[in-house]
Design a protein around this motif. Structure first.
Motif, PDB file in Angstrom:
ATOM      1  N   THR A 181     -20.357   0.989  34.550  1.00  0.00           N
ATOM      2  CA  THR A 181     -19.285   0.941  35.545  1.00  0.00           C
ATOM      3  C   THR A 181     -19.145  -0.457  36.134  1.00  0.00           C
ATOM      4  N   LYS A 182     -20.255  -1.046  36.532  1.00  0.00           N
ATOM      5  CA  LYS A 182     -20.225  -2.381  37.115  1.00  0.00           C
ATOM      6  C   LYS A 182     -19.822  -3.431  36.075  1.00  0.00           C
ATOM      7  N   ALA A 183     -20.327  -3.284  34.858  1.00  0.00           N
ATOM      8  CA  ALA A 183     -20.006  -4.254  33.807  1.00  0.00           C
ATOM      9  C   ALA A 183     -18.515  -4.257  33.506  1.00  0.00           C
ATOM     10  N   VAL A 184     -17.915  -3.071  33.411  1.00  0.00           N
ATOM     11  CA  VAL A 184     -16.488  -2.974  33.106  1.00  0.00           C
ATOM     12  C   VAL A 184     -15.642  -3.478  34.281  1.00  0.00           C
ATOM     13  N   ALA A 185     -16.018  -3.102  35.503  1.00  0.00           N
ATOM     14  CA  ALA A 185     -15.267  -3.558  36.673  1.00  0.00           C
ATOM     15  C   ALA A 185     -15.275  -5.076  36.770  1.00  0.00           C
ATOM     16  N   SER A 186     -16.427  -5.667  36.534  1.00  0.00           N
ATOM     17  CA  SER A 186     -16.542  -7.120  36.571  1.00  0.00           C
ATOM     18  C   SER A 186     -15.713  -7.763  35.466  1.00  0.00           C
ATOM     19  N   THR A 187     -15.704  -7.126  34.309  1.00  0.00           N
ATOM     20  CA  THR A 187     -14.936  -7.637  33.170  1.00  0.00           C
ATOM     21  C   THR A 187     -13.442  -7.607  33.450  1.00  0.00           C
ATOM     22  N   VAL A 188     -12.958  -6.504  33.995  1.00  0.00           N
ATOM     23  CA  VAL A 188     -11.535  -6.388  34.316  1.00  0.00           C
ATOM     24  C   VAL A 188     -11.126  -7.475  35.299  1.00  0.00           C
ATOM     25  N   LYS A 189     -11.955  -7.701  36.314  1.00  0.00           N
ATOM     26  CA  LYS A 189     -11.678  -8.746  37.303  1.00  0.00           C
ATOM     27  C   LYS A 189     -11.660 -10.126  36.640  1.00  0.00           C
ATOM     28  N   TYR A 190     -12.638 -10.373  35.771  1.00  0.00           N
ATOM     29  CA  TYR A 190     -12.727 -11.662  35.057  1.00  0.00           C
ATOM     30  C   TYR A 190     -11.475 -11.915  34.226  1.00  0.00           C
ATOM     31  N   LEU A 191     -11.026 -10.910  33.484  1.00  0.00           N
ATOM     32  CA  LEU A 191      -9.851 -11.064  32.633  1.00  0.00           C
ATOM     33  C   LEU A 191      -8.600 -11.336  33.476  1.00  0.00           C
ATOM     34  N   GLN A 192      -8.480 -10.653  34.591  1.00  0.00           N
ATOM     35  CA  GLN A 192      -7.330 -10.871  35.475  1.00  0.00           C
ATOM     36  C   GLN A 192      -7.339 -12.274  36.067  1.00  0.00           C
TER      37      GLN A 192
END
Length: 286
Positions: A181-192
């Motif tokens: 959950t944390k890895a994906v949330a961080s990834t989405v933020k990074y991509l944005q």
């Protein structure tokens, strides 16, 4: 056969230049010492094992990079099923140029033909299903382009080319990040924040992790790593059309058909590259 998009002129020329520099150094002294400068000769590339041929286009690039006056006649193309005794191509021109490029060409074609043959065999095993065979990044440093090109020639599908063209959150990423959950949330933020549009794949090891990946509503592909057939079947049902599925881990020719029957979209196999045998080819004067 069309070249895959990652086989660019820039990559080809860089690869060929560096490989020639590695092999020739300050000169092919065996050839320079023994073969007259202006001698013109011919050679043919002989197939000595039944295989899926690969590396013909690369061979042409290598010969012409070194000596643009060499004449190449191709009899068997990349992706052709060939048998022992076939002549793949002939090369005519400077005897010195032919000799200096002989081993470089053969090294590439022998390795690529082995990988293409391995990829073709695996792809055919699932040809009557909707599942595709993917390669991996388990490649030889500085030879990835050729190895993935061989997979493409063999009829399997290339996965991501490198670390830059897709997000793949493996177990170590997730563990370091504090969970999926944390890895994906961080990834989405990074991509944005970086204005990047990359697909997100997440590795899962059990059904609970599959559910966690699904709950993020941000994952494009869910990898089912080292799961049993029953677990994979259950995971495919859970996921439905919410994400693509990829089976991974310990894939063999003996197991691949049963895995495909679980309904996964993809099966990734590093072994089609790293376990592929070299094919026996030779370049002989005639």
């Amino acid at each position: 056969m069309n070249r895959p998009i990652y086989v660019t002129n820039e990559r080809l020329q860089h690869f060929i230049t560096q490989a020639i520099k590695e092999d020739l150094g300050d000169g092919d002294h065996s050839t320079l010492a023994s073969v007259p400068e202006h001698l013109q000769q011919r050679a043919r590339l002989l197939v000595k094992d039944d295989c899926v041929l690969a590396g013909v286009e690369l061979a042409k690039e290598i010969f012409h990079h070194y000596d643009k006056n060499l004449k190449i006649e191709v009899f068997k193309n990349d992706g052709d099923q060939v048998v022992k005794g076939d002549v793949a191509l002939t090369v005519e021109g400077s005897a010195r140029s032919i000799l200096s490029m002989e081993r470089f060409v053969l090294n590439c074609m022998q390795r690529m033909s082995g990988i293409a043959s391995s990829a073709r065999e695996m792809a055919l095993l699932v040809a009557n299903t909707d599942t595709k065979i993917l390669d991996t990044r388990k490649t030889t440093p500085n030879f990835r382009m050729c190895e993935k090109w061989a997979v493409y020639i063999g009829g399997a599908t290339n996965h991501r080319y490198g670390l830059y063209d897709m997000i793949m959150l493996k177990d170590n990423h997730n563990d370091y990040a504090g969970g999926i959950t944390k890895a994906v949330a961080s990834t989405v933020k990074y991509l944005q924040e970086n204005n990047k549009s990359l697909k997100i794949e997440v590795e899962t090891r059990n059904l609970e992790e599959v559910k966690e990946a699904l709950a993020t509503n941000a994952v494009d592909i869910i990898m089912l790593d080292n799961m049993s057939l029953d677990q994979m079947s259950e995971a495919v049902k859970l996921i439905g059309n919410k994400a693509k599925t990829e089976a991974s881990g310990g894939i063999t020719k003996e197991s691949v058909q049963a895995i495909a029957k679980t309904g996964v979209n993809f099966i990734s196999s590093g072994s089609i590259i790293y376990s592929a045998p070299n094919i026996d080819l030779s370049l002989k004067a005639f």
